[in-house]
Design a protein around this motif. Structure first.
Motif, PDB file in Angstrom:
ATOM      1  N   MET A 112     -13.062  53.549  37.045  1.00 19.69           N
ATOM      2  CA  MET A 112     -12.612  54.820  37.629  1.00 19.69           C
ATOM      3  C   MET A 112     -13.639  55.911  37.371  1.00 19.69           C
ATOM      4  N   ASN A 113     -13.588  56.896  38.201  1.00 19.69           N
ATOM      5  CA  ASN A 113     -14.561  57.975  38.149  1.00 19.69           C
ATOM      6  C   ASN A 113     -13.751  59.271  37.985  1.00 19.69           C
ATOM      7  N   PHE A 114     -13.424  59.586  36.711  1.00 22.85           N
ATOM      8  CA  PHE A 114     -12.544  60.740  36.476  1.00 22.85           C
ATOM      9  C   PHE A 114     -13.234  62.053  36.853  1.00 22.85           C
ATOM     10  N   ARG A 115     -12.455  63.075  37.131  1.00 23.62           N
ATOM     11  CA  ARG A 115     -12.978  64.396  37.499  1.00 23.62           C
ATOM     12  C   ARG A 115     -11.924  65.417  37.094  1.00 23.62           C
ATOM     13  N   ASP A 116     -12.170  66.707  37.375  1.00 22.15           N
ATOM     14  CA  ASP A 116     -11.197  67.712  36.917  1.00 22.15           C
ATOM     15  C   ASP A 116      -9.810  67.504  37.533  1.00 22.15           C
ATOM     16  N   THR A 117      -9.762  66.947  38.751  1.00 17.46           N
ATOM     17  CA  THR A 117      -8.448  66.755  39.380  1.00 17.46           C
ATOM     18  C   THR A 117      -7.955  65.303  39.283  1.00 17.46           C
ATOM     19  N   LEU A 118      -8.637  64.489  38.492  1.00 23.20           N
ATOM     20  CA  LEU A 118      -8.168  63.116  38.271  1.00 23.20           C
ATOM     21  C   LEU A 118      -8.488  62.789  36.819  1.00 23.20           C
ATOM     22  N   ASN A 119      -7.457  62.848  35.994  1.00 21.76           N
ATOM     23  CA  ASN A 119      -7.720  62.704  34.557  1.00 21.76           C
ATOM     24  C   ASN A 119      -6.457  62.240  33.821  1.00 21.76           C
ATOM     25  N   ILE A 120      -6.587  62.141  32.512  1.00 24.06           N
ATOM     26  CA  ILE A 120      -5.434  61.690  31.724  1.00 24.06           C
ATOM     27  C   ILE A 120      -4.824  62.891  31.016  1.00 24.06           C
ATOM     28  N   GLY A 121      -3.538  63.092  31.202  1.00 22.73           N
ATOM     29  CA  GLY A 121      -2.848  64.238  30.616  1.00 22.73           C
ATOM     30  C   GLY A 121      -2.564  64.035  29.136  1.00 22.73           C
ATOM     31  N   LYS A 122      -2.078  65.100  28.496  1.00 20.36           N
ATOM     32  CA  LYS A 122      -1.804  65.049  27.044  1.00 20.36           C
ATOM     33  C   LYS A 122      -0.755  63.995  26.705  1.00 20.36           C
ATOM     34  N   ASN A 123       0.144  63.724  27.662  1.00 17.07           N
ATOM     35  CA  ASN A 123       1.193  62.721  27.407  1.00 17.07           C
ATOM     36  C   ASN A 123       0.709  61.289  27.643  1.00 17.07           C
ATOM     37  N   GLY A 124      -0.599  61.141  27.930  1.00 16.26           N
ATOM     38  CA  GLY A 124      -1.141  59.788  28.115  1.00 16.26           C
ATOM     39  C   GLY A 124      -0.932  59.236  29.516  1.00 16.26           C
ATOM     40  N   HIS A 125      -0.453  60.078  30.425  1.00 18.48           N
ATOM     41  CA  HIS A 125      -0.241  59.617  31.805  1.00 18.48           C
ATOM     42  C   HIS A 125      -1.413  60.027  32.692  1.00 18.48           C
ATOM     43  N   LEU A 126      -1.662  59.232  33.706  1.00 15.83           N
ATOM     44  CA  LEU A 126      -2.681  59.615  34.692  1.00 15.83           C
ATOM     45  C   LEU A 126      -2.170  60.814  35.494  1.00 15.83           C
ATOM     46  N   GLN A 127      -3.084  61.746  35.742  1.00 11.33           N
ATOM     47  CA  GLN A 127      -2.738  62.921  36.558  1.00 11.33           C
ATOM     48  C   GLN A 127      -3.695  63.021  37.726  1.00 11.33           C
ATOM     49  N   ILE A 128      -3.152  63.432  38.864  1.00  9.73           N
ATOM     50  CA  ILE A 128      -4.025  63.703  40.016  1.00  9.73           C
ATOM     51  C   ILE A 128      -3.583  65.022  40.651  1.00  9.73           C
ATOM     52  N   GLY A 129      -4.553  65.868  40.940  1.00 10.97           N
ATOM     53  CA  GLY A 129      -4.232  67.182  41.525  1.00 10.97           C
ATOM     54  C   GLY A 129      -3.296  67.982  40.648  1.00 10.97           C
ATOM     55  N   GLY A 130      -3.347  67.753  39.343  1.00 13.61           N
ATOM     56  CA  GLY A 130      -2.476  68.483  38.418  1.00 13.61           C
ATOM     57  C   GLY A 130      -1.055  67.949  38.363  1.00 13.61           C
ATOM     58  N   VAL A 131      -0.814  66.773  38.984  1.00 13.59           N
ATOM     59  CA  VAL A 131       0.537  66.208  38.989  1.00 13.59           C
ATOM     60  C   VAL A 131       0.529  64.878  38.222  1.00 13.59           C
ATOM     61  N   ASP A 132       1.550  64.680  37.417  1.00 13.87           N
ATOM     62  CA  ASP A 132       1.709  63.460  36.626  1.00 13.87           C
ATOM     63  C   ASP A 132       2.064  62.295  37.579  1.00 13.87           C
ATOM     64  N   CYS A 133       1.295  61.221  37.503  1.00 15.76           N
ATOM     65  CA  CYS A 133       1.517  60.095  38.431  1.00 15.76           C
ATOM     66  C   CYS A 133       2.868  59.406  38.198  1.00 15.76           C
ATOM     67  N   VAL A 134       3.360  59.449  36.966  1.00 14.82           N
ATOM     68  CA  VAL A 134       4.664  58.828  36.689  1.00 14.82           C
ATOM     69  C   VAL A 134       5.757  59.655  37.388  1.00 14.82           C
ATOM     70  N   ASP A 135       5.606  60.963  37.363  1.00 13.94           N
ATOM     71  CA  ASP A 135       6.563  61.827  38.073  1.00 13.94           C
ATOM     72  C   ASP A 135       6.502  61.586  39.583  1.00 13.94           C
ATOM     73  N   LEU A 136       5.275  61.402  40.078  1.00 12.24           N
ATOM     74  CA  LEU A 136       5.132  61.135  41.524  1.00 12.24           C
ATOM     75  C   LEU A 136       5.857  59.850  41.899  1.00 12.24           C
ATOM     76  N   ALA A 137       5.676  58.824  41.071  1.00 14.92           N
ATOM     77  CA  ALA A 137       6.314  57.537  41.348  1.00 14.92           C
ATOM     78  C   ALA A 137       7.843  57.687  41.328  1.00 14.92           C
ATOM     79  N   LYS A 138       8.338  58.514  40.394  1.00 17.97           N
ATOM     80  CA  LYS A 138       9.796  58.731  40.303  1.00 17.97           C
ATOM     81  C   LYS A 138      10.297  59.491  41.519  1.00 17.97           C
ATOM     82  N   LYS A 139       9.558  60.525  41.882  1.00 19.28           N
ATOM     83  CA  LYS A 139      10.011  61.411  42.958  1.00 19.28           C
ATOM     84  C   LYS A 139       9.959  60.730  44.327  1.00 19.28           C
TER      85      LYS A 139
END
Ligand code: LLP
Length: 438
Positions: free
Chosen positions: A1-28
């Motif tokens: 992976m090629n992380f960047r400011d809008t694709l990174n790992i959040g403090k909770n250890g989850h992948l984030q994209i565009g400032g959104v937690d990917c686990v939340d996206l999957a839930k929503k």
């Protein structure tokens, strides 16, 4: 992976994209889910435009919409003042529906249907890129019927063939695309265009391949194209537009270079540097430059989220993690043996523990999304994120096995919204009818 400011790992250890937690996206939104980082798409588009402007000063960028086509992306391209490349009446229609000004489109294809040419010309398409001799007659006839003079480029084959990490210059003219410059076919079609009342010759186009990392391939193509422009100039044929196509490579996995946006712009700068040089040394008039990147604008902007379902271990051989999507949302591994990188989005900060193969759910043994990848120990319900799925995944999706095509969600500044809604079962049977012979 090629992380960047809008694709990174959040403090909770989850992948984030565009400032959104990917686990939340999957839930929503549920999974499988295509997620597109809108800010990144805009940033790459802007950077390409800016590089053409600052290093050449007379040109533009057409987004190759075959990479990812839906109303929302044309809307973004409109707002970013981009041109587009389209290859079917369906793409043209989608662009029109989004309010995109179709006079800024380049219409490509080796076999544009008569109905597609009629649709394009009657909707004032900007340029048609001619790809066979009969097309010249068809365009002339349809343009006359519509009382317009249609601007065209011709698609040439410059004999530069690029593959991911290298390129070759060949005299090979066996391609379904373009007219060979070397054997005189390109000149012949221009001569034909010049006899037509309702067709205006504007310039030349080439596209030397896709997913190219070797920048010198673009420089060589510029050399060949400007030789051709100089040859035409000797015969008083003016080339107003030079369209160099797309093809800039992106990071998928492994050894693929990890470029940031500035480094992507080196592709463009290499091309314009060579073009400036050739214009001077060959004494030709400065053509309006177009480039047509698709993959590099949307590829790394996209990820796909899946849920882990069945886990099957074949002792001493392999462990399969099966996901709820597969070749229906990403045909590229099966079709091109394309390699992808993935992580477990809810365990993004954990170390890899076991080598697994991520398998799709389709009835096809080739439906494997990632082979032999080291991931943290996975459990049913984990969210797998596959990277660089923004280009040629949604646009090549299918309903194989009557799976529904996943929705596309755009994310930006910590917010998310549908760009394409999910299909439902009603969509699956929408066009099925009872067979009634008459
Ligand atoms: N212009 C023309 C005329 C093209 O044929 C293409 C791609 C592009 C521009 C954009 O190229 P890009 O910048 O995206 O590399 N389905 C394949 C890719 C096919 C590309 C076809 N033409 C894949 O999934 O790798």
């Amino acid at each position: 992976m090629n992380f960047r400011d809008t694709l990174n790992i959040g403090k909770n250890g989850h992948l984030q994209i565009g400032g959104v937690d990917c686990v939340d996206l999957a839930k929503k939104y549920s999974t499988p889910l295509f997620v597109m980082d809108e800010a990144y798409i805009r940033a790459v588009a802007r950077a390409f435009k800016n590089t053409v402007e600052t290093t050449y000063g007379y040109g533009g960028v057409a987004y190759a919409s075959k990479a990812f086509s839906c109303k929302a992306i044309y809307q973004v391209m409109k707002e970013e003042d981009m041109n587009i490349d389209v290859v079917s009446a369906g793409e043209i229609y989608t662009a029109i529906c989004s309010g995109f000004d179709i006079s800024r489109a380049y219409f490509h294809g080796n076999n544009k249907l008569v109905s597609e040419l009629e649709f394009a010309i009657s909707h004032d398409i900007g340029h048609i890129v001619v790809d066979n001799l009969e097309e010249v007659d068809l365009i002339d006839m349809i343009a006359a019927k519509n009382h317009v003079v249609q601007k065209v480029l011709i698609r040439t084959n410059p004999g530069v063939e690029a593959h991911t990490h290298s390129f070759i210059q060949t005299a090979k003219i066996d391609s379904k695309f373009g007219f060979s410059i070397k054997n005189g076919d390109a000149k012949q079609v221009i001569d034909k265009i010049l006899t037509k009342q309702n067709v205006e010759f504007e310039g030349v186009h080439c596209h030397i391949g896709s997913q190219i990392f070797d920048k010198s391939a673009f420089a060589l193509a510029v050399d060949v194209m400007t030789d051709f422009i100089a040859q035409l100039a000797k015969e008083n044929i003016k080339v107003a537009v030079l369209n160099m196509g797309g093809g800039f490579g992106v990071h998928y996995s492994g050894d693929d270079p990890k470029f940031d946006i500035a480094q992507y712009c080196d592709y463009v700068a290499t091309l314009t540097f060579k073009l400036n040089e050739c214009i001077k040394s060959k004494g030709i008039d400065k053509p309006y430059l177009m480039i047509e990147p698709g993959r590099s604008i949307v590829g790394e902007a996209g990820i796909t989220l899946y849920s882990v379902g069945a886990i099957k271990e074949i002792k001493g051989i392999k462990k399969y993690l099966s996901i709820d999507g597969g070749m229906t949302d990403n045909i590229r591994p099966a079709l091109y043996d394309a390699q992808y990188d993935a992580i477990i989005a809810n365990k993004a900060d954990q170390k890899g523990e076991e080598v697994v193969t991520i398998a799709g759910k389709c009835c096809e043994s080739g439906d494997i999304i990632v082979k032999d990848i080291c991931l943290p120990k996975a459990e049913r319900g984990d969210i797998v994120a596959v990277f660089t799925t923004g280009a040629y995944c949604y646009s090549m999706a299918s309903n194989y096995n009557r799976n529904t095509i996943p929705p596309v969600v755009f994310v930006k500044d910590g917010k998310s919204a549908y760009a394409v809604k999910p299909q439902n079962f009603e969509d699956i049977v929408r066009n099925d009818v009872e067979v009634k012979y008459e």
